[in-house]
Design an enzyme around this catalytic site. Structure first.
Site, mmCIF file in Angstrom:
data_model
loop_
_atom_site.group_PDB
_atom_site.id
_atom_site.type_symbol
_atom_site.label_atom_id
_atom_site.label_comp_id
_atom_site.label_asym_id
_atom_site.label_seq_id
_atom_site.Cartn_x
_atom_site.Cartn_y
_atom_site.Cartn_z
ATOM 1 N N HIS A 33 6.596 32.001 -16.129
ATOM 2 C CA HIS A 33 6.285 31.568 -14.766
ATOM 3 C C HIS A 33 7.001 30.256 -14.438
ATOM 4 O O HIS A 33 7.698 30.144 -13.421
ATOM 5 C CB HIS A 33 4.771 31.403 -14.639
ATOM 6 C CG HIS A 33 4.310 31.009 -13.272
ATOM 7 N ND1 HIS A 33 3.781 31.906 -12.378
ATOM 8 C CD2 HIS A 33 4.287 29.805 -12.635
ATOM 9 C CE1 HIS A 33 3.461 31.278 -11.254
ATOM 10 N NE2 HIS A 33 3.756 30.004 -11.396
ATOM 11 N N GLU A 34 6.828 29.255 -15.304
ATOM 12 C CA GLU A 34 7.411 27.947 -15.026
ATOM 13 C C GLU A 34 8.929 27.948 -15.190
ATOM 14 O O GLU A 34 9.641 27.297 -14.423
ATOM 15 C CB GLU A 34 6.778 26.891 -15.936
ATOM 16 C CG GLU A 34 5.318 26.629 -15.649
ATOM 17 C CD GLU A 34 5.060 26.200 -14.212
ATOM 18 O OE1 GLU A 34 5.888 25.457 -13.645
ATOM 19 O OE2 GLU A 34 4.033 26.620 -13.646
ATOM 20 N N HIS A 37 10.448 29.203 -11.992
ATOM 21 C CA HIS A 37 10.494 28.163 -10.963
ATOM 22 C C HIS A 37 11.726 27.276 -11.156
ATOM 23 O O HIS A 37 12.504 27.038 -10.225
ATOM 24 C CB HIS A 37 9.255 27.270 -11.039
ATOM 25 C CG HIS A 37 8.015 27.876 -10.457
ATOM 26 N ND1 HIS A 37 8.003 28.563 -9.269
ATOM 27 C CD2 HIS A 37 6.725 27.841 -10.902
ATOM 28 C CE1 HIS A 37 6.763 28.956 -9.008
ATOM 29 N NE2 HIS A 37 5.977 28.536 -9.980
#
Length: 237
Positions: A33-34, A37
């Site tokens: 997820h990170e 980003h």
């Protein structure tokens, strides 16, 4: 000594293994997820995440202890936010929205891959080891994949709620006038306290569960997995 022996006699290895599976799956989902980003922000011109060593699959760089604990216990959570400097973006609001969307999108894609692998593994178990495949121990790899898929869906859906500082707020608020948009960004940390309170009292439980079930149903269809079987397997975790 007797108390230790008693503990070992009643130690549930299967439950412990499921807890380990949940922790590993949570680490993987949060890390992807990170990283997503940071990667999208980098492609759009912001090197901040790269300069701070956040474009990595090393989970230690991304983990927030409280967010990880909630991921494992409540199946909703967060990681340490990737730093993003909007000044590098050519179109700050649009590019921030794309950067925010990358996290949940990566989780849904990851969940689909987990379900595809679970479907393939299920066919292999039936084909080569039908007797092993019927036991919980023989199903361990599938249980891990199903658990990881549900956790990934939960993380993605939770972060799409339009409550600062969740990703959904950055997507929705990108349509607001600049003055309102930047004012909301300044008060993100205070709104986060309200968000944590909503999670704690369970206000978001019903909408979160509904959205997770619907998305899981859709991803099961796309991966060839039987939705009811997935629910049964998930109940074992």
């Amino acid at each position: 000594m007797s108390s230790l022996q008693n503990f070992l006699q009643h130690f549930d290895r299967f439950s412990f293994l499921m807890a380990v599976f949940s922790a590993v799956a949570a680490l993987l989902c949060l890390t992807v997820h990170e990283l997503s980003h940071g990667a999208v922000a980098y492609v759009l011109g912001d090197p901040t995440a790269k300069d701070e060593g956040r474009l990595t699959l090393n989970p230690i760089k991304h983990i927030d202890p409280l967010g990880l604990l909630l991921m494992i216990t409540a199946h909703v959570g967060w990681a340490k936010p990737v730093p993003v400097d909007m000044r590098y973006f050519k179109h700050p609001k649009r590019d921030m929205a794309l950067t925010a969307l990358a996290g949940p999108a990566s989780n849904f894609l990851l969940a689909w891959v987990f379900l595809l692998l679970a479907n393939l593994l299920g066919h292999l178990l039936v084909l080569f080891s039908p007797s092993i495949g019927l036991s919980p121990w023989g199903l361990l790899p599938m249980l891990f994949l199903i658990n990881a898929a549900v956790l990934s869906i939960g993380l993605g859906v939770f972060n799409l709620f339009p409550i600062p500082p969740l990703d959904g707020s950055k997507i929705l608020f990108s349509f607001l006038p600049d003055k309102i948009y930047y004012t909301i960004l300044r008060y993100e940390r205070y709104i986060m306290i309200l968000m944590l309170a909503l999670v704690w009292v369970g206000v978001l439980d019903k909408p979160l569960s509904f959205l997770m079930v619907q998305l899981l149903r859709g991803l099961c269809f796309l991966s060839g997995m039987d939705f009811e079987n997935v629910l049964i397997l998930y109940s074992l975790t």
